[in-house]
Write a protein that holds these residues in place. Structure first.
Motif, PDB file in Angstrom:
ATOM      1  N   PRO A 184       0.968  -0.948   1.359  1.00 46.01           N
ATOM      2  CA  PRO A 184      -0.592  -1.168   1.937  1.00 46.01           C
ATOM      3  C   PRO A 184      -0.532  -2.011   3.132  1.00 46.01           C
ATOM      4  CG  PRO A 184      -0.792  -1.169  -0.298  1.00 46.01           C
ATOM      5  CD  PRO A 184       0.987  -1.247   0.023  1.00 46.01           C
ATOM      6  N   GLU A 232     -10.350  -1.200   2.130  1.00 44.41           N
ATOM      7  CA  GLU A 232     -10.351  -0.798   0.454  1.00 44.41           C
ATOM      8  C   GLU A 232     -11.639  -0.435  -0.155  1.00 44.41           C
ATOM      9  OE1 GLU A 232      -8.056  -3.073  -2.201  1.00 44.41           O
ATOM     10  OE2 GLU A 232      -6.469  -3.804  -0.777  1.00 44.41           O
ATOM     11  N   SER A 284      -7.773  -1.565  -4.154  1.00 44.20           N
ATOM     12  CA  SER A 284      -8.008  -0.086  -4.070  1.00 44.20           C
ATOM     13  C   SER A 284      -7.001   0.778  -3.883  1.00 44.20           C
ATOM     14  CB  SER A 284      -9.197  -0.021  -2.955  1.00 44.20           C
ATOM     15  OG  SER A 284     -10.383  -0.493  -3.397  1.00 44.20           O
ATOM     16  N   PHE A 285      -5.801   0.256  -3.481  1.00 42.03           N
ATOM     17  CA  PHE A 285      -4.438   0.987  -3.235  1.00 42.03           C
ATOM     18  C   PHE A 285      -3.629   1.117  -4.368  1.00 42.03           C
ATOM     19  CE2 PHE A 285      -4.853  -0.635   1.096  1.00 42.03           C
ATOM     20  CZ  PHE A 285      -4.537   0.593   1.952  1.00 42.03           C
ATOM     21  N   THR A 319     -13.053   3.578  -1.979  1.00 42.40           N
ATOM     22  CA  THR A 319     -13.377   3.601  -3.426  1.00 42.40           C
ATOM     23  C   THR A 319     -14.969   3.770  -3.521  1.00 42.40           C
ATOM     24  OG1 THR A 319     -13.540   2.251  -5.510  1.00 42.40           O
ATOM     25  CG2 THR A 319     -13.665   1.134  -3.593  1.00 42.40           C
ATOM     26  N   GLY A 328      -5.656   5.523  -3.600  1.00 44.90           N
ATOM     27  CA  GLY A 328      -4.816   4.798  -2.996  1.00 44.90           C
ATOM     28  C   GLY A 328      -3.181   5.219  -2.811  1.00 44.90           C
TER      29      GLY A 328
END
Length: 375
Positions: A71, A32, A46-47, A36, A52
């Motif tokens: 995720p 993650e 971040s997904f 980003t 994401g």
């Protein structure tokens, strides 16, 4: 699928600005962090961002998962396959044959240009980051009065290395572009070096950044400049490339200047490419962050007035191979949709559209960097 999309899907891309890939398997927090520019924060994944969602939509099938896989399932499958296989799959899916690799930012263990080329079955060249070189000169120990010559000598030696095709500066991070455009005098460089060497740290003295940019002119190789979008170390208003206008006049077209990323200044970069013979641009990095759904809009603004020989493809992929896949996919589909609509509206002939697509995806970079292959 239109003819332009078919041609772009089949085109072997030249990625004129990218980075190596992490070779270790990544836990969720590390993955993650790598997808980003803004860092990770408690309670925010971040997904849950455009990039994401793009990873889950367009990358999951390459890991034998359904589109939009959750995720946890995505990362579990990634770990099951292992970093080497994951990297191989996404590099192959990008359809990239040539990589110009910025080796200057590597807080993690990353693939070298040769390792990246081997994993992709392609060819890799190196782009030398000049700030890192300056900091290595300082770290070795140098007197303030000798710094200017020592840096210039180190730069000339570095670009003679095997496979080096260009240099890069991150002046946008260190000082911004609203600098005195003139070449600094030897006395100015010595005084600035004395201040910098006394306090230490990274190269962020405006005089020494100017010296670095003029050294790049003297090297005679293409110069890549980060502009616009980056992490929170950027002061965005100072990374507008139009601040470089006077410097571009003074440097007189001695070298190609390649404006990287550009968002939200893609229109300003397009203006510079339209009025300076030696200025080029890309919208790399931007495309995988806005995702394939918005890539066309960014490309449309970048191409409003840009001469078609001035747009290059880059992914600016770093760390995770998903960004090679997403960058290539967004570029191909966004540019294809834009050009195909102009063909359908009879604003552009199909042969012209195909020529523009080939130029942007590969041939422009081959020409600017003097790579082998079509130009």
């Amino acid at each position: 699928m239109g003819a332009v999309r078919e041609a772009l899907d089949a085109l072997e891309l030249v990625d004129h600005h990218c980075h190596g890939l992490v070779t270790a398997d990544l836990p969720r927090d590390a993955f993650e962090e790598l997808i980003t520019e803004g860092g990770t924060w408690p309670g925010i994944s971040s997904f849950d961002s455009p990039v994401g969602l793009a990873v889950r939509r367009h990358c999951a099938p390459l890991l034998d998962l359904p589109r939009h896989a959750p995720p946890d399932e995505y990362l579990a499958r990634r770990a099951e396959l292992g970093a080497q296989e994951v990297n191989r799959r996404f590099l192959a899916a990008s359809g990239t044959g040539v990589f110009c690799v910025d080796t200057g930012y590597a807080p993690d263990r990353l693939t070298t240009p040769a390792e990246l080329a081997g994993a992709a079955g392609g060819t890799a060249y190196e782009v030398v980051r000049l700030e890192n070189l300056a900091e290595s000169v300082a770290a070795r120990g140098v007197e303030a009065g000798d710094y200017g010559d020592a840096f210039q000598q180190a730069a000339h030696e570095a670009v003679r290395g095997p496979g080096v095709v260009g240099v890069k500066s991150v002046a946008a991070y260190r000082t911004g572009f609203d600098l005195d455009p003139a070449r600094p005098s030897r006395t100015e460089v010595t005084q600035a070096a004395r201040r910098w060497l006394t306090r230490g740290g990274r190269l962020d003295d405006p005089v020494l950044v100017r010296h670095l940019l003029w050294t790049a002119v003297d090297l005679g190789l293409p110069l890549q400049l980060h502009t616009g979008f980056g992490d929170n170390d950027i002061r965005m208003h100072r990374s507008d490339p139009t601040h470089l206008t006077d410097w571009l006049h003074l440097s007189g077209g001695a070298i190609p200047v390649l404006l990287l990323h550009c968002w939200p200044y893609q229109r300003q970069a397009a203006y510079l490419a339209a009025v300076f013979e030696h200025v080029y641009l890309d919208v790399g990095l931007t495309l995988h962050y806005v995702g394939p759904a918005r890539a066309r809009a960014v490309l449309a603004e970048a191409l409003e007035i840009t001469p078609f020989r001035k747009l290059l493809y880059s992914s600016d992929a770093y760390g995770v191979a998903e960004f090679y896949r997403l960058g290539a996919l967004a570029f191909r589909h966004g540019l294809a949709a834009l050009l195909q609509d102009r063909v359908d509206a009879d604003e552009l002939s199909l042969p012209d559209a195909l020529r523009i697509a080939e130029w942007a995806g590969a041939h422009n970079a081959s020409r600017v960097y003097r790579l082998s292959g079509p130009s």
